[in-house]
Design an enzyme around this catalytic site. Structure first.
Site, PDB file in Angstrom:
ATOM      1  N   ASN A  38      -4.728   5.709  -6.596  1.00 56.78           N
ATOM      2  CA  ASN A  38      -3.724   6.245  -5.684  1.00 56.78           C
ATOM      3  C   ASN A  38      -4.199   7.512  -4.966  1.00 56.78           C
ATOM      4  O   ASN A  38      -3.397   8.343  -4.559  1.00 56.78           O
ATOM      5  CB  ASN A  38      -2.404   6.483  -6.428  1.00 56.78           C
ATOM      6  CG  ASN A  38      -1.707   5.164  -6.755  1.00 56.78           C
ATOM      7  OD1 ASN A  38      -1.838   4.186  -6.010  1.00 56.78           O
ATOM      8  ND2 ASN A  38      -0.977   5.119  -7.859  1.00 56.78           N
ATOM      9  N   ASP A  49       1.171   6.742  -2.619  1.00 57.85           N
ATOM     10  CA  ASP A  49       1.921   5.898  -3.572  1.00 57.85           C
ATOM     11  C   ASP A  49       2.859   6.737  -4.458  1.00 57.85           C
ATOM     12  O   ASP A  49       2.655   6.852  -5.664  1.00 57.85           O
ATOM     13  CB  ASP A  49       0.938   5.076  -4.426  1.00 57.85           C
ATOM     14  CG  ASP A  49       1.613   3.889  -5.111  1.00 57.85           C
ATOM     15  OD1 ASP A  49       2.820   3.654  -4.856  1.00 57.85           O
ATOM     16  OD2 ASP A  49       0.943   3.194  -5.908  1.00 57.85           O
ATOM     17  N   ASP A 102       2.051   8.637 -11.335  1.00 61.86           N
ATOM     18  CA  ASP A 102       1.191   7.456 -11.488  1.00 61.86           C
ATOM     19  C   ASP A 102      -0.148   7.752 -10.830  1.00 61.86           C
ATOM     20  O   ASP A 102      -0.759   6.908 -10.196  1.00 61.86           O
ATOM     21  CB  ASP A 102       1.865   6.239 -10.839  1.00 61.86           C
ATOM     22  CG  ASP A 102       1.124   4.926 -11.140  1.00 61.86           C
ATOM     23  OD1 ASP A 102       0.412   4.851 -12.173  1.00 61.86           O
ATOM     24  OD2 ASP A 102       1.221   3.988 -10.329  1.00 61.86           O
ATOM     25  N   GLY A 106     -10.746   5.985   5.480  1.00 56.10           N
ATOM     26  CA  GLY A 106     -11.611   6.484   4.423  1.00 56.10           C
ATOM     27  C   GLY A 106     -11.767   5.459   3.323  1.00 56.10           C
ATOM     28  O   GLY A 106     -11.747   4.257   3.580  1.00 56.10           O
TER      29      GLY A 106
HETATM   30  N1  ADP Z   1      -1.760   5.601   4.029  1.00 58.08           N
HETATM   31  C1  ADP Z   1      -2.705   4.719   3.703  1.00 58.08           C
HETATM   32  N2  ADP Z   1      -3.834   4.615   4.443  1.00 58.08           N
HETATM   33  C2  ADP Z   1      -4.785   3.713   4.135  1.00 58.08           C
HETATM   34  N3  ADP Z   1      -4.706   2.851   3.118  1.00 58.08           N
HETATM   35  C3  ADP Z   1      -3.619   2.879   2.337  1.00 58.08           C
HETATM   36  C4  ADP Z   1      -2.561   3.810   2.580  1.00 58.08           C
HETATM   37  N4  ADP Z   1      -1.596   3.615   1.659  1.00 58.08           N
HETATM   38  C5  ADP Z   1      -2.030   2.593   0.883  1.00 58.08           C
HETATM   39  N5  ADP Z   1      -3.253   2.151   1.271  1.00 58.08           N
HETATM   40  C6  ADP Z   1      -4.053   1.046   0.660  1.00 58.08           C
HETATM   41  O1  ADP Z   1      -3.181   0.078   0.105  1.00 58.08           O
HETATM   42  C7  ADP Z   1      -3.337  -0.013  -1.311  1.00 58.08           C
HETATM   43  C8  ADP Z   1      -1.988  -0.120  -2.019  1.00 58.08           C
HETATM   44  O2  ADP Z   1      -1.163   1.012  -1.693  1.00 58.08           O
HETATM   45  P1  ADP Z   1      -0.175   1.702  -2.738  1.00 58.08           P
HETATM   46  O3  ADP Z   1       0.660   2.659  -1.977  1.00 58.08           O
HETATM   47  O4  ADP Z   1      -0.955   2.252  -3.882  1.00 58.08           O
HETATM   48  O5  ADP Z   1       0.715   0.466  -3.197  1.00 58.08           O
HETATM   49  P2  ADP Z   1       1.222   0.021  -4.679  1.00 58.08           P
HETATM   50  O6  ADP Z   1       2.465   0.805  -4.919  1.00 58.08           O
HETATM   51  O7  ADP Z   1       1.525  -1.427  -4.521  1.00 58.08           O
HETATM   52  O8  ADP Z   1       0.129   0.347  -5.647  1.00 58.08           O
HETATM   53  C9  ADP Z   1      -4.091   1.251  -1.697  1.00 58.08           C
HETATM   54  O9  ADP Z   1      -4.915   1.044  -2.809  1.00 58.08           O
HETATM   55  C10 ADP Z   1      -4.897   1.586  -0.455  1.00 58.08           C
HETATM   56  O10 ADP Z   1      -6.119   0.917  -0.472  1.00 58.08           O
HETATM   57 MG    MG Z   2      -0.933   2.155  -5.898  1.00 57.33          MG
END
Ligand code: ADP
Ligand code: MG
Length: 277
Positions: A211, A224, A206, A166
């Site tokens: 997120n 996240d 957060d 998505g």
């Molecule tokens: N389960 C997931 N499926 C698809 N994309 C993801 C998923 N988790 C994270 N992402 C992508 O990776 C990026 C960073 O993930 P995130 O968990 O927010 O890490 P951080 O803690 O470094 O902010 C997100 O903005 C998203 O685009």
């Molecule tokens: Mg994040």
């Protein structure tokens, strides 16, 4: 490394029952592979690099049959690297490698034990705690039916989870929506997931358009979670207000959605606490 920031080479040799010479050869090999630092303090010592920690974490996940292959980086957040991975049945998922803080042994800062000073955890340890917390939150939330990525496994600072196909909410374009009703519906779906998470005892802490991802059906998925706050925490109310406030602000900024809600009322209702001024 549970008890030493920098592990004495002598100790490694004695645990492995290697000669001094052999230990040295092996450690130099690991250093060439950038898996360890070799540090001269008042003793000669060794510490894992993030790459070394990555190797240990991914090896464990491979041995457990979780990971078969790791692919390209598909997203990097502030505190993580995210890679595609597949298992031996060809199923795709992603691994989130937590990276908190920076390892730096070149500086001549005073030798100190991170673990003894509890306030200063080592970056590797902090990264592992962060992954553990994220996995714990995802497991609880997913099992309670909240819209989060399905957790698959965790080892050290690595969390394996479902890929949400998505778009991140912050990238969504206004013209993708035909009506205010659709936008309002999206907002209410997010609020609904926040409610359900809160009822399960978790506040994101957060939450923002960065997120949240919209899946193929345009349904929001909240990700996240390492900094989650328990609803029983003293600062739960502030955190929940901030989370909901961030979403409201985003919808106002991007979609001109002037949604009339009393954030305070929702927060109080959710946390079942009296109104405070
Ligand atoms: N389960 C997931 N499926 C698809 N994309 C993801 C998923 N988790 C994270 N992402 C992508 O990776 C990026 C960073 O993930 P995130 O968990 O927010 O890490 P951080 O803690 O470094 O902010 C997100 O903005 C998203 O685009
Ligand atoms: Mg994040």
């Amino acid at each position: 490394m549970a008890s030493y920031e920098i592990v004495p080479v002598e100790m490694i040799a004695s645990i492995l029952k290697y000669s001094e010479k052999r230990t040295e050869v092996e450690l130099r090999r690991l250093k060439r592979l950038k898996l360890i630092f070799i540090v001269q303090r008042h003793y000669l010592g060794v510490a894992l690099t993030f790459m070394g920690y990555d190797a240990l974490g991914s090896k464990a996940l491979v041995e457990k049959g979780i990971i078969d292959q790791v692919g390209p980086e598909i997203g990097a957040g502030k505190e993580s690297n995210i890679h595609l991975a597949i298992n031996n049945e060809g199923m795709q998922f992603l691994i989130k490698i937590h990276r908190l803080g920076k390892l730096d042994f070149r500086a001549t800062r005073k030798a100190r034990s991170f673990i003894a000073e509890k306030r200063h955890l080592s970056p590797l340890y902090e990264s592992r705690l962060s992954a553990q917390r994220e996995y714990e939150a995802l497991t609880n939330l997913y099992n309670a039916g909240i819209s989060v990525p399905k957790p698959i496994a965790q080892n050290r600072h690595i969390v394996a989870m479902e890929i949400i196909i998505g778009t991140d909410l912050y990238r969504v374009k206004k013209n993708e929506y035909e009506s205010q009703e659709q936008i309002l519906n999206l907002f209410e779906n997010i609020l609904q997931e926040i409610r359900k998470a809160t009822a399960t005892g978790f506040i994101h802490g957060d939450l923002s358009e960065y997120n949240i991802r919209l899946d193929e059906k345009d349904y929001p998925v909240l990700f996240d979670w390492p900094q989650y706050i328990e609803t029983s925490a003293t600062h739960a109310k502030e955190a929940l207000m901030r989370d909901i406030g961030n979403i409201l602000k985003f919808f106002f900024r991007k979609f001109n959605l002037a949604y009339k809600i009393e954030v305070m009322d929702i927060v109080n209702e959710l946390l079942n606490a009296p109104i405070e001024n």
